[in-house]
Motif scaffolding. Structure first.
Motif, PDB file in Angstrom:
ATOM      1  N   LYS A 150      -6.220   2.198  -6.982  1.00  0.00           N
ATOM      2  CA  LYS A 150      -4.832   2.470  -6.621  1.00  0.00           C
ATOM      3  C   LYS A 150      -3.970   1.215  -6.771  1.00  0.00           C
ATOM      4  O   LYS A 150      -4.479   0.091  -6.681  1.00  0.00           O
ATOM      5  CB  LYS A 150      -4.759   2.983  -5.179  1.00  0.00           C
ATOM      6  CG  LYS A 150      -5.530   4.268  -4.960  1.00  0.00           C
ATOM      7  CD  LYS A 150      -5.636   4.642  -3.501  1.00  0.00           C
ATOM      8  CE  LYS A 150      -4.329   5.134  -2.938  1.00  0.00           C
ATOM      9  NZ  LYS A 150      -4.509   5.671  -1.561  1.00  0.00           N
ATOM     10  N   PRO A 151      -2.659   1.380  -6.988  1.00  0.00           N
ATOM     11  CA  PRO A 151      -1.768   0.209  -6.953  1.00  0.00           C
ATOM     12  C   PRO A 151      -1.949  -0.555  -5.646  1.00  0.00           C
ATOM     13  O   PRO A 151      -2.240   0.037  -4.600  1.00  0.00           O
ATOM     14  CB  PRO A 151      -0.375   0.834  -7.061  1.00  0.00           C
ATOM     15  CG  PRO A 151      -0.596   2.117  -7.804  1.00  0.00           C
ATOM     16  CD  PRO A 151      -1.931   2.619  -7.316  1.00  0.00           C
TER      17      PRO A 151
ATOM     18  N   LEU B 129      -1.386  -0.437   2.567  1.00  0.00           N
ATOM     19  CA  LEU B 129      -0.727   0.271   3.659  1.00  0.00           C
ATOM     20  C   LEU B 129      -1.737   0.937   4.599  1.00  0.00           C
ATOM     21  O   LEU B 129      -2.735   1.485   4.134  1.00  0.00           O
ATOM     22  CB  LEU B 129       0.200   1.351   3.104  1.00  0.00           C
ATOM     23  CG  LEU B 129       1.571   0.915   2.611  1.00  0.00           C
ATOM     24  CD1 LEU B 129       2.281   2.073   1.941  1.00  0.00           C
ATOM     25  CD2 LEU B 129       2.418   0.377   3.755  1.00  0.00           C
ATOM     26  N   PRO B 130      -1.438   0.923   5.912  1.00  0.00           N
ATOM     27  CA  PRO B 130      -0.268   0.321   6.556  1.00  0.00           C
ATOM     28  C   PRO B 130      -0.519  -1.079   7.120  1.00  0.00           C
ATOM     29  O   PRO B 130       0.041  -1.450   8.147  1.00  0.00           O
ATOM     30  CB  PRO B 130       0.041   1.312   7.661  1.00  0.00           C
ATOM     31  CG  PRO B 130      -1.323   1.743   8.118  1.00  0.00           C
ATOM     32  CD  PRO B 130      -2.180   1.753   6.874  1.00  0.00           C
ATOM     33  N   VAL B 131      -1.393  -1.853   6.463  1.00  0.00           N
ATOM     34  CA  VAL B 131      -1.524  -3.265   6.807  1.00  0.00           C
ATOM     35  C   VAL B 131      -0.490  -4.035   6.005  1.00  0.00           C
ATOM     36  O   VAL B 131      -0.306  -3.787   4.807  1.00  0.00           O
ATOM     37  CB  VAL B 131      -2.946  -3.788   6.496  1.00  0.00           C
ATOM     38  CG1 VAL B 131      -3.017  -5.296   6.650  1.00  0.00           C
ATOM     39  CG2 VAL B 131      -3.962  -3.110   7.401  1.00  0.00           C
TER      40      VAL B 131
ATOM     41  N   PHE C 239       2.488  -2.467   9.122  1.00  0.00           N
ATOM     42  CA  PHE C 239       3.583  -2.056   8.249  1.00  0.00           C
ATOM     43  C   PHE C 239       4.331  -0.930   8.971  1.00  0.00           C
ATOM     44  O   PHE C 239       4.057   0.247   8.794  1.00  0.00           O
ATOM     45  CB  PHE C 239       3.060  -1.581   6.897  1.00  0.00           C
ATOM     46  CG  PHE C 239       4.055  -1.740   5.779  1.00  0.00           C
ATOM     47  CD1 PHE C 239       3.955  -2.799   4.891  1.00  0.00           C
ATOM     48  CD2 PHE C 239       5.106  -0.847   5.629  1.00  0.00           C
ATOM     49  CE1 PHE C 239       4.877  -2.960   3.854  1.00  0.00           C
ATOM     50  CE2 PHE C 239       6.030  -0.999   4.607  1.00  0.00           C
ATOM     51  CZ  PHE C 239       5.917  -2.056   3.715  1.00  0.00           C
ATOM     52  N   ASP C 240       5.271  -1.352   9.803  1.00  0.00           N
ATOM     53  CA  ASP C 240       6.008  -0.387  10.613  1.00  0.00           C
ATOM     54  C   ASP C 240       7.260   0.093   9.880  1.00  0.00           C
ATOM     55  O   ASP C 240       7.458  -0.217   8.706  1.00  0.00           O
ATOM     56  CB  ASP C 240       6.353  -0.983  11.970  1.00  0.00           C
ATOM     57  CG  ASP C 240       7.169  -2.275  11.853  1.00  0.00           C
ATOM     58  OD1 ASP C 240       7.615  -2.627  10.738  1.00  0.00           O
ATOM     59  OD2 ASP C 240       7.358  -2.947  12.885  1.00  0.00           O
TER      60      ASP C 240
ATOM     61  N   SER D 259     -12.136  -0.558  10.565  1.00  0.00           N
ATOM     62  CA  SER D 259     -11.934   0.519   9.597  1.00  0.00           C
ATOM     63  C   SER D 259     -11.322   0.004   8.302  1.00  0.00           C
ATOM     64  O   SER D 259     -11.510   0.610   7.245  1.00  0.00           O
ATOM     65  CB  SER D 259     -11.047   1.620  10.200  1.00  0.00           C
ATOM     66  OG  SER D 259      -9.762   1.125  10.512  1.00  0.00           O
ATOM     67  N   TYR D 260     -10.605  -1.118   8.383  1.00  0.00           N
ATOM     68  CA  TYR D 260      -9.992  -1.717   7.191  1.00  0.00           C
ATOM     69  C   TYR D 260     -10.690  -3.025   6.803  1.00  0.00           C
ATOM     70  O   TYR D 260     -10.075  -3.913   6.216  1.00  0.00           O
ATOM     71  CB  TYR D 260      -8.497  -1.951   7.438  1.00  0.00           C
ATOM     72  CG  TYR D 260      -7.621  -0.878   6.843  1.00  0.00           C
ATOM     73  CD1 TYR D 260      -7.852   0.464   7.140  1.00  0.00           C
ATOM     74  CD2 TYR D 260      -6.569  -1.177   5.998  1.00  0.00           C
ATOM     75  CE1 TYR D 260      -7.065   1.464   6.608  1.00  0.00           C
ATOM     76  CE2 TYR D 260      -5.767  -0.182   5.452  1.00  0.00           C
ATOM     77  CZ  TYR D 260      -6.024   1.133   5.759  1.00  0.00           C
ATOM     78  OH  TYR D 260      -5.242   2.123   5.215  1.00  0.00           O
ATOM     79  N   ALA D 261     -11.958  -3.131   7.089  1.00  0.00           N
ATOM     80  CA  ALA D 261     -12.699  -4.360   6.798  1.00  0.00           C
ATOM     81  C   ALA D 261     -12.671  -4.712   5.314  1.00  0.00           C
ATOM     82  O   ALA D 261     -12.494  -5.883   4.942  1.00  0.00           O
ATOM     83  CB  ALA D 261     -14.145  -4.239   7.282  1.00  0.00           C
TER      84      ALA D 261
END
Length: 269
Positions: A156-157, A163-165, A188-189, A220-222
Protein backbone atom coordinates in the motif's frame (compact mmCIF):
# COMPACT_ATOMS: atom_id res chain seq x y z
CA UNK A 1 -19.70 13.82 14.74
CA UNK A 2 -20.79 10.51 16.26
CA UNK A 3 -19.59 8.86 19.46
CA UNK A 4 -16.29 10.71 19.86
CA UNK A 5 -14.52 12.07 22.91
CA UNK A 6 -13.70 15.81 22.98
CA UNK A 7 -10.44 16.75 21.34
CA UNK A 8 -7.33 18.12 23.07
CA UNK A 9 -7.37 15.81 26.07
CA UNK A 10 -4.35 15.27 28.33
CA UNK A 11 -1.56 13.16 26.90
CA UNK A 12 1.43 11.43 28.39
CA UNK A 13 4.75 11.34 26.54
CA UNK A 14 8.12 9.65 26.78
CA UNK A 15 11.42 10.74 25.26
CA UNK A 16 14.52 8.67 24.60
CA UNK A 17 17.50 8.74 22.30
CA UNK A 18 17.52 6.17 19.51
CA UNK A 19 19.97 3.39 20.52
CA UNK A 20 21.03 3.14 16.87
CA UNK A 21 21.41 6.91 16.36
CA UNK A 22 22.53 8.97 19.34
CA UNK A 23 21.73 12.22 17.47
CA UNK A 24 18.01 11.40 17.21
CA UNK A 25 15.47 11.67 19.99
CA UNK A 26 12.18 9.77 19.80
CA UNK A 27 9.22 11.54 21.42
CA UNK A 28 6.33 9.09 21.70
CA UNK A 29 2.72 9.56 22.76
CA UNK A 30 2.11 6.92 25.41
CA UNK A 31 -1.57 7.87 25.68
CA UNK A 32 -2.02 6.80 22.06
CA UNK A 33 0.36 3.84 22.01
CA UNK A 34 -1.22 2.29 25.09
CA UNK A 35 -4.76 2.83 23.84
CA UNK A 36 -6.83 -0.11 22.61
CA UNK A 37 -7.60 1.38 19.21
CA UNK A 38 -8.09 -1.13 16.40
CA UNK A 39 -9.37 -0.77 12.83
CA UNK A 40 -13.02 -1.84 12.59
CA UNK A 41 -13.35 -1.46 8.84
CA UNK A 42 -15.11 -4.40 7.22
CA UNK A 43 -17.68 -4.91 9.94
CA UNK A 44 -21.19 -3.64 9.34
CA UNK A 45 -21.96 -0.43 11.24
CA UNK A 46 -24.96 -2.11 12.86
CA UNK A 47 -22.56 -4.62 14.43
CA UNK A 48 -20.13 -2.00 15.74
CA UNK A 49 -18.24 -1.60 12.49
CA UNK A 50 -16.80 1.48 10.80
CA UNK A 51 -19.44 4.18 10.15
CA UNK A 52 -17.11 5.78 7.59
CA UNK A 53 -15.98 9.39 7.41
CA UNK A 54 -19.10 10.13 5.32
CA UNK A 55 -22.19 8.64 6.91
CA UNK A 56 -23.94 8.10 3.57
CA UNK A 57 -21.07 5.82 2.44
CA UNK A 58 -20.02 3.68 5.41
CA UNK A 59 -18.64 0.90 3.21
CA UNK A 60 -16.00 3.30 1.89
CA UNK A 61 -14.44 3.84 5.31
CA UNK A 62 -11.73 6.50 5.10
CA UNK A 63 -10.91 5.78 1.43
CA UNK A 64 -12.96 8.62 -0.04
CA UNK A 65 -10.32 11.24 -0.73
CA UNK A 66 -7.42 9.16 -1.96
CA UNK A 67 -3.96 9.10 -0.40
CA UNK A 68 -0.99 11.38 -0.94
CA UNK A 69 2.09 9.56 -2.15
CA UNK A 70 5.23 10.22 -0.12
CA UNK A 71 7.55 10.52 -3.09
CA UNK A 72 8.32 9.08 -6.53
CA UNK A 73 9.65 5.88 -4.98
CA UNK A 74 6.28 5.36 -3.30
CA UNK A 75 4.57 5.76 -6.69
CA UNK A 76 6.97 3.38 -8.44
CA UNK A 77 6.48 0.72 -5.78
CA UNK A 78 2.70 1.03 -6.03
CA UNK A 79 2.86 0.72 -9.83
CA UNK A 80 4.78 -2.53 -9.46
CA UNK A 81 2.17 -3.94 -7.09
CA UNK A 82 -0.62 -2.93 -9.49
CA UNK A 83 0.81 -5.45 -11.96
CA UNK A 84 -0.35 -8.19 -9.57
CA UNK A 85 -3.97 -7.06 -9.75
CA UNK A 86 -6.54 -8.37 -12.23
CA UNK A 87 -10.13 -7.44 -13.16
CA UNK A 88 -11.22 -10.15 -10.74
CA UNK A 89 -9.34 -8.59 -7.81
CA UNK A 90 -9.53 -4.88 -8.63
CA UNK A 91 -12.91 -3.46 -9.55
CA UNK A 92 -11.54 -0.54 -11.60
CA UNK A 93 -8.77 -2.51 -13.27
CA UNK A 94 -9.98 -2.37 -16.87
CA UNK A 95 -10.23 1.41 -17.08
CA UNK A 96 -7.79 2.67 -14.47
CA UNK A 97 -4.84 0.29 -14.32
CA UNK A 98 -2.61 2.86 -16.06
CA UNK A 99 -4.02 5.92 -14.25
CA UNK A 100 -3.38 5.54 -10.55
CA UNK A 101 -1.91 9.00 -9.91
CA UNK A 102 -3.71 12.32 -9.71
CA UNK A 103 -0.93 14.81 -10.41
CA UNK A 104 -3.17 17.79 -11.18
CA UNK A 105 -2.91 19.17 -7.66
CA UNK A 106 -1.16 22.48 -7.13
CA UNK A 107 1.85 22.39 -4.86
CA UNK A 108 1.55 24.08 -1.49
CA UNK A 109 3.61 27.14 -0.72
CA UNK A 110 7.21 26.18 -0.06
CA UNK A 111 7.02 22.77 -1.75
CA UNK A 112 9.40 22.17 -4.64
CA UNK A 113 7.14 19.79 -6.55
CA UNK A 114 3.36 19.46 -6.89
CA UNK A 115 1.72 16.96 -4.57
CA UNK A 116 0.61 13.65 -6.08
CA UNK A 117 -2.08 11.35 -4.74
CA UNK A 118 -4.01 8.27 -5.73
CA UNK A 119 -6.69 9.02 -8.28
CA UNK A 120 -10.24 9.45 -6.99
CA UNK A 121 -13.00 7.80 -9.05
CA UNK A 122 -16.70 8.36 -8.38
CA UNK A 123 -15.98 9.76 -4.96
CA UNK A 124 -13.48 7.21 -3.60
CA UNK A 125 -9.87 6.08 -4.05
CA UNK A 126 -9.14 4.30 -7.32
CA UNK A 127 -7.95 1.24 -5.39
CA UNK A 128 -11.10 0.95 -3.30
CA UNK A 129 -13.31 -1.98 -4.28
CA UNK A 130 -16.88 -0.90 -3.72
CA UNK A 131 -19.54 -2.66 -1.70
CA UNK A 132 -20.88 -5.65 -3.61
CA UNK A 133 -17.64 -6.47 -5.47
CA UNK A 134 -16.93 -10.24 -5.20
CA UNK A 135 -13.71 -9.79 -3.19
CA UNK A 136 -15.53 -7.53 -0.73
CA UNK A 137 -15.35 -3.80 -0.12
CA UNK A 138 -11.91 -2.45 0.68
CA UNK A 139 -8.47 -1.71 -0.70
CA UNK A 140 -7.49 -3.92 -3.64
CA UNK A 141 -3.83 -3.58 -2.66
CA UNK A 142 -4.54 -4.64 0.93
CA UNK A 143 -6.59 -7.60 -0.25
CA UNK A 144 -3.81 -8.68 -2.63
CA UNK A 145 -1.29 -8.56 0.21
CA UNK A 146 -3.55 -10.86 2.24
CA UNK A 147 -3.76 -13.29 -0.68
CA UNK A 148 0.01 -13.23 -1.09
CA UNK A 149 0.64 -13.73 2.61
CA UNK A 150 2.61 -10.50 3.08
CA UNK A 151 2.08 -7.53 5.35
CA UNK A 152 -0.11 -4.87 3.67
CA UNK A 153 2.65 -2.37 4.39
CA UNK A 154 4.59 -3.88 1.48
CA UNK A 155 1.83 -3.17 -1.05
CA UNK A 156 0.00 0.00 0.00
CA UNK A 157 1.06 3.65 -0.36
CA UNK A 158 3.03 4.70 2.69
CA UNK A 159 0.43 7.00 4.22
CA UNK A 160 -2.20 4.26 4.01
CA UNK A 161 -0.28 1.70 6.07
CA UNK A 162 0.90 4.30 8.57
CA UNK A 163 -2.58 5.55 9.48
CA UNK A 164 -3.67 6.21 12.13
CA UNK A 165 -0.13 6.46 13.50
CA UNK A 166 1.40 9.85 12.79
CA UNK A 167 5.14 10.38 12.41
CA UNK A 168 6.65 13.85 12.22
CA UNK A 169 10.20 15.16 12.17
CA UNK A 170 11.55 18.35 13.67
CA UNK A 171 14.83 19.89 14.79
CA UNK A 172 14.99 21.45 18.23
CA UNK A 173 17.52 24.18 18.91
CA UNK A 174 18.71 23.99 22.51
CA UNK A 175 19.93 26.84 24.68
CA UNK A 176 23.46 25.43 24.70
CA UNK A 177 23.66 25.81 20.92
CA UNK A 178 23.17 22.15 20.03
CA UNK A 179 20.52 20.87 17.64
CA UNK A 180 18.58 17.69 18.29
CA UNK A 181 16.66 15.78 15.62
CA UNK A 182 13.30 14.65 16.98
CA UNK A 183 11.07 11.91 15.60
CA UNK A 184 7.52 12.32 16.87
CA UNK A 185 5.12 9.39 17.11
CA UNK A 186 1.52 10.15 17.98
CA UNK A 187 -2.13 9.77 16.98
CA UNK A 188 -3.39 10.82 13.56
CA UNK A 189 -6.42 12.62 14.91
CA UNK A 190 -8.89 14.92 13.15
CA UNK A 191 -6.57 17.91 13.37
CA UNK A 192 -3.80 15.94 11.63
CA UNK A 193 -5.91 15.85 8.46
CA UNK A 194 -5.90 19.64 8.28
CA UNK A 195 -9.08 21.73 8.07
CA UNK A 196 -10.95 19.00 6.17
CA UNK A 197 -10.66 16.54 9.03
CA UNK A 198 -13.16 18.49 11.08
CA UNK A 199 -15.75 17.97 8.35
CA UNK A 200 -15.73 14.17 8.65
CA UNK A 201 -18.95 12.70 9.95
CA UNK A 202 -16.85 10.35 12.09
CA UNK A 203 -13.21 9.62 12.76
CA UNK A 204 -12.06 6.47 14.48
CA UNK A 205 -9.19 7.47 16.77
CA UNK A 206 -11.40 9.51 19.07
CA UNK A 207 -14.29 7.07 19.19
CA UNK A 208 -14.78 4.37 21.85
CA UNK A 209 -16.35 2.31 19.05
CA UNK A 210 -12.87 1.67 17.66
CA UNK A 211 -11.09 1.26 21.01
CA UNK A 212 -11.94 -2.38 21.59
CA UNK A 213 -8.72 -4.12 20.46
CA UNK A 214 -7.32 -6.97 22.53
CA UNK A 215 -3.85 -5.39 22.73
CA UNK A 216 -2.46 -1.85 22.79
CA UNK A 217 -1.38 0.01 19.66
CA UNK A 218 2.34 -0.37 20.36
CA UNK A 219 1.89 -4.14 19.99
CA UNK A 220 -0.78 -4.30 17.27
CA UNK A 221 1.28 -1.88 15.16
CA UNK A 222 4.67 -3.38 15.98
CA UNK A 223 5.56 -4.02 12.32
CA UNK A 224 4.62 -0.51 11.25
CA UNK A 225 6.35 1.16 14.19
CA UNK A 226 9.50 -0.85 13.55
CA UNK A 227 9.50 0.36 9.96
CA UNK A 228 8.91 3.95 11.05
CA UNK A 229 11.52 4.01 13.82
CA UNK A 230 13.97 1.20 13.17
CA UNK A 231 14.32 -2.03 15.13
CA UNK A 232 16.44 -0.69 17.98
CA UNK A 233 14.23 2.33 18.65
CA UNK A 234 11.07 0.24 18.49
CA UNK A 235 12.49 -2.28 20.96
CA UNK A 236 13.29 0.55 23.38
CA UNK A 237 9.85 2.06 22.85
CA UNK A 238 8.13 -1.27 23.45
CA UNK A 239 10.04 -1.75 26.72
CA UNK A 240 9.02 1.72 27.92
CA UNK A 241 5.40 1.15 26.89
CA UNK A 242 5.28 -2.18 28.71
CA UNK A 243 6.70 -0.62 31.86
CA UNK A 244 4.27 2.28 31.71
CA UNK A 245 1.38 -0.10 31.18
CA UNK A 246 2.51 -2.09 34.22
CA UNK A 247 2.60 1.03 36.39
CA UNK A 248 -0.53 2.61 34.93
CA UNK A 249 -0.93 5.69 32.77
CA UNK A 250 -1.44 9.09 34.35
CA UNK A 251 -3.29 10.24 31.21
CA UNK A 252 -5.07 7.29 29.56
CA UNK A 253 -6.84 7.78 26.25
CA UNK A 254 -10.43 8.79 27.09
CA UNK A 255 -11.81 6.69 24.23
CA UNK A 256 -10.12 3.63 25.75
CA UNK A 257 -10.90 4.36 29.38
CA UNK A 258 -13.18 1.79 31.07
CA UNK A 259 -16.43 2.97 32.57
CA UNK A 260 -16.11 4.18 36.22
CA UNK A 261 -17.56 1.01 37.71
CA UNK A 262 -14.84 -1.04 35.97
CA UNK A 263 -11.88 1.18 36.71
CA UNK A 264 -9.11 -0.54 38.69
CA UNK A 265 -8.02 0.82 42.04
CA UNK A 266 -5.46 3.67 41.81
CA UNK A 267 -1.85 2.54 41.66
CA UNK A 268 1.25 4.27 42.96
CA UNK A 269 3.48 5.64 40.23
Amino acid sequence: MTDEVPADFDREWVEFFDPADSDTMVRADLTWLLSRWGCIFGRHPDQGGCPGIEKSRPADGCCLHGAFYTDEADIRRTREIVKKLTPETWQLHRKWKHTIVDDTLENDEGEEEPAKKTAVVDGACVFHNREGFPTGAGCALHQQAMRDGVHPMEYKPEVCWQLPVKRDFKTEHRADGTDVSVTLITEFDRASWGPGGHDFDWWCTGSPLAHTASEPVYLSYAVELTELLGAAAYEKLADLCAERERRGLVAPHPASTPSPERLPAPRRI
